[in-house]
Design an enzyme around this catalytic site. Structure first.
Site, PDB file in Angstrom:
ATOM      1  N   GLU A 238      39.901  40.034  27.712  1.00 10.95           N
ATOM      2  CA  GLU A 238      40.396  38.649  27.649  1.00 10.95           C
ATOM      3  C   GLU A 238      41.641  38.498  26.788  1.00 10.95           C
ATOM      4  OE1 GLU A 238      37.198  39.524  27.459  1.00 10.95           O
ATOM      5  OE2 GLU A 238      35.901  38.009  28.355  1.00 10.95           O
TER       6      GLU A 238
ATOM      7  N   ALA B 282      35.758  36.248  34.703  1.00  8.00           N
ATOM      8  CA  ALA B 282      35.906  34.877  35.188  1.00  8.00           C
ATOM      9  C   ALA B 282      37.117  34.835  36.112  1.00  8.00           C
ATOM     10  CB  ALA B 282      36.097  33.941  34.003  1.00  8.00           C
TER      11      ALA B 282
ATOM     12  N   GLU C 230      30.025  40.156  30.151  1.00  9.90           N
ATOM     13  CA  GLU C 230      29.201  39.165  29.447  1.00  9.90           C
ATOM     14  C   GLU C 230      27.982  38.775  30.277  1.00  9.90           C
ATOM     15  OE1 GLU C 230      32.780  36.729  28.858  1.00  9.90           O
ATOM     16  OE2 GLU C 230      32.181  36.573  26.761  1.00  9.90           O
TER      17      GLU C 230
ATOM     18  N   GLY D 143      34.097  38.262  31.631  1.00  8.63           N
ATOM     19  CA  GLY D 143      32.871  37.543  31.960  1.00  8.63           C
ATOM     20  C   GLY D 143      31.879  38.388  32.744  1.00  8.63           C
TER      21      GLY D 143
HETATM   22  N1  CAA Z   1      40.055  36.709  38.570  1.00  9.42           N
HETATM   23  C1  CAA Z   1      40.636  36.453  39.765  1.00  9.42           C
HETATM   24  N2  CAA Z   1      40.991  37.409  40.625  1.00  9.42           N
HETATM   25  C2  CAA Z   1      40.767  38.674  40.263  1.00  9.42           C
HETATM   26  C3  CAA Z   1      40.184  39.026  39.045  1.00  9.42           C
HETATM   27  C4  CAA Z   1      39.805  37.963  38.177  1.00  9.42           C
HETATM   28  N3  CAA Z   1      39.190  38.181  36.986  1.00  9.42           N
HETATM   29  N4  CAA Z   1      40.097  40.375  38.960  1.00  9.42           N
HETATM   30  C5  CAA Z   1      40.619  40.857  40.105  1.00  9.42           C
HETATM   31  N5  CAA Z   1      41.025  39.833  40.894  1.00  9.42           N
HETATM   32  C6  CAA Z   1      41.658  39.910  42.209  1.00  9.42           C
HETATM   33  C7  CAA Z   1      43.101  40.349  42.104  1.00  9.42           C
HETATM   34  O1  CAA Z   1      43.936  39.239  41.803  1.00  9.42           O
HETATM   35  C8  CAA Z   1      43.329  40.912  43.485  1.00  9.42           C
HETATM   36  O2  CAA Z   1      43.523  39.839  44.376  1.00  9.42           O
HETATM   37  P1  CAA Z   1      44.675  39.969  45.520  1.00  9.42           P
HETATM   38  O3  CAA Z   1      44.248  41.131  46.364  1.00  9.42           O
HETATM   39  O4  CAA Z   1      44.583  38.650  46.234  1.00  9.42           O
HETATM   40  O5  CAA Z   1      45.953  40.210  44.826  1.00  9.42           O
HETATM   41  C9  CAA Z   1      41.999  41.545  43.828  1.00  9.42           C
HETATM   42  O6  CAA Z   1      41.018  40.928  42.961  1.00  9.42           O
HETATM   43  C10 CAA Z   1      41.966  43.032  43.562  1.00  9.42           C
HETATM   44  O7  CAA Z   1      42.402  43.236  42.226  1.00  9.42           O
HETATM   45  P2  CAA Z   1      43.545  44.283  41.829  1.00  9.42           P
HETATM   46  O8  CAA Z   1      44.562  44.384  42.916  1.00  9.42           O
HETATM   47  O9  CAA Z   1      44.032  43.924  40.476  1.00  9.42           O
HETATM   48  O10 CAA Z   1      42.659  45.623  41.818  1.00  9.42           O
HETATM   49  P3  CAA Z   1      42.896  46.925  40.933  1.00  9.42           P
HETATM   50  O11 CAA Z   1      41.915  47.908  41.460  1.00  9.42           O
HETATM   51  O12 CAA Z   1      44.340  47.299  40.895  1.00  9.42           O
HETATM   52  O13 CAA Z   1      42.498  46.507  39.434  1.00  9.42           O
HETATM   53  C11 CAA Z   1      41.092  45.476  37.773  1.00  9.42           C
HETATM   54  C12 CAA Z   1      41.165  46.155  39.145  1.00  9.42           C
HETATM   55  C13 CAA Z   1      41.429  46.478  36.659  1.00  9.42           C
HETATM   56  C14 CAA Z   1      39.660  44.993  37.585  1.00  9.42           C
HETATM   57  C15 CAA Z   1      42.080  44.292  37.707  1.00  9.42           C
HETATM   58  O14 CAA Z   1      41.869  43.477  38.877  1.00  9.42           O
HETATM   59  C16 CAA Z   1      41.940  43.421  36.517  1.00  9.42           C
HETATM   60  O15 CAA Z   1      42.390  43.773  35.440  1.00  9.42           O
HETATM   61  N6  CAA Z   1      41.294  42.222  36.658  1.00  9.42           N
HETATM   62  C17 CAA Z   1      41.210  41.226  35.640  1.00  9.42           C
HETATM   63  C18 CAA Z   1      40.213  41.621  34.560  1.00  9.42           C
HETATM   64  C19 CAA Z   1      40.151  40.553  33.483  1.00  9.42           C
HETATM   65  O16 CAA Z   1      41.108  40.259  32.804  1.00  9.42           O
HETATM   66  N7  CAA Z   1      38.958  39.942  33.308  1.00  9.42           N
HETATM   67  C20 CAA Z   1      38.729  38.941  32.324  1.00  9.42           C
HETATM   68  C21 CAA Z   1      38.872  37.583  32.920  1.00  9.42           C
HETATM   69  S1  CAA Z   1      38.808  36.286  31.716  1.00  9.42           S
HETATM   70  C22 CAA Z   1      37.154  36.048  31.397  1.00  9.42           C
HETATM   71  O17 CAA Z   1      36.299  36.702  31.933  1.00  9.42           O
HETATM   72  C23 CAA Z   1      36.862  34.940  30.418  1.00  9.42           C
HETATM   73  C24 CAA Z   1      35.448  34.883  29.951  1.00  9.42           C
HETATM   74  O18 CAA Z   1      35.074  35.490  28.994  1.00  9.42           O
HETATM   75  C25 CAA Z   1      34.486  34.011  30.599  1.00  9.42           C
END
Ligand code: CAA
Length: 258
Positions: free
Chosen positions: A132, A65, A112, A109
């Site tokens: 999460e 998400a 999911e 998400g």
């Molecule tokens: N939401 C918003 N933006 C996101 C994102 C997310 N879930 N995942 C990645 N991005 C964005 C980053 O902020 C970044 O944006 P900028 O370039 O503007 O800074 C861009 O995508 C690239 O990401 P990274 O620089 O972090 O890329 P990376 O290769 O170093 O890492 C990754 C990749 C491991 C996937 C890392 O981005 C990450 O950990 N993302 C978040 C994963 C996460 O926590 N997901 C769960 C979300 S909560 C949820 O999903 C709730 C639910 O159950 C419904």
């Protein structure tokens, strides 16, 4: 139809929907989920489509998400606006088969959403996880329910509590995905599988999907009864006559339009 956050293609009887927010690794926001709901509903209604593929990019199916969109949400925002339920679950209403084709990250998400597909084909680059807890929330789109059903309690608890990411090989070993293919072949393999499904009689494919999904909602006896009713109903379709006759006549069945 044109979408802002999706790329949609039709390949014969197969619809291919790509999540497309590359700068945010396909983080799932409202606009994308609304569009996904519209695209899925349109293909579900389209008589020329027999199977739908949902995929992302080479780098990410979806990284979860959209954290930037929800960082300032309050409890009352999420409750009042019915966050998640309002636009994430259209995929569960699709009656035609939906194959998820996952490359790169399928996190939170994203994992999911993948689990809401009927089956998953993973690129060898795929990475699955439910991180999460690391951002201070529980999963919100079904992982605490679908993951244990898919991979068992111990593995599910491991992924949910440690937030560790698993690779495609482990995902296949534990039954989260049905096949792993080389990353550069993912779409070809997904299209081949979808074409196979789309060549089956659509009404029967829909009955099979319906019956399997019933297994997760009811008791074994009720589920088997439900299957038996659909099995009987299949004898009311032209597909049964054509399929069985073709077998006995030693020819390929023609399920066109069935
Ligand atoms: N939401 C918003 N933006 C996101 C994102 C997310 N879930 N995942 C990645 N991005 C964005 C980053 O902020 C970044 O944006 P900028 O370039 O503007 O800074 C861009 O995508 C690239 O990401 P990274 O620089 O972090 O890329 P990376 O290769 O170093 O890492 C990754 C990749 C491991 C996937 C890392 O981005 C990450 O950990 N993302 C978040 C994963 C996460 O926590 N997901 C769960 C979300 S909560 C949820 O999903 C709730 C639910 O159950 C419904």
């Amino acid at each position: 139809m044109q979408y802002e956050d999706l790329i949609v293609e039709v390949h014969g009887k197969v619809a291919l929907i790509r999540l497309n927010r590359p700068k945010a690794l396909n983080a799932l926001n409202d606009r994308m989920m609304n569009e996904l709901g519209e695209a899925l509903a349109a293909f579900d209604k389209d008589a020329d489509i027999g199977c739908i593929i949902l995929t992302g990019s080479e780098k990410a199916f979806a990284a979860g998400a959209d954290i930037a969109a929800m960082v300032d949400y309050t409890y009352q925002d999420t409750y009042r606006d019915n966050y998640i339920t309002r636009n994430w679950e259209h995929i569960l209403k699709v009656r035609k088969p939906v194959i998820g084709a996952v490359a790169g990250y399928a996190l939170g998400g994203g994992c999911e959403l993948a689990m809401m597909c009927d089956f998953l084909i993973a690129a060898d680059s795929a990475k699955f996880g439910q991180p999460e807890i690391k951002i201070g929330v529980t999963p919100g789109a079904g992982a605490t329910q679908r993951l244990p059903r898919a991979i068992g309690k111990s593995k599910a608890m491991d992924l949910l509590l440690t937030a560790r990411t698993i690779d495609a090989a482990e995902a296949e070993r534990i039954g989260l995905v049905s096949r792993v293919v080389p990353a550069d072949k993912l779409i070809d393999e997904a299209l081949a599988a979808a074409n196979t499904v789309a060549a089956m009689p659509l009404s029967v494919a829909m009955m099979v999907k319906d019956a399997v999904n019933r297994a997760f909602e009811t008791t074994l006896t009720e589920g088997v009864n439900y299957e038996r009713r659909l099995f009987h109903a299949a004898f009311g379709t032209p597909a049964q006559r054509e399929g069985m006759k073709a077998f006995l006549e030693k020819r390929l069945p023609n399920f066109e339009g069935l």
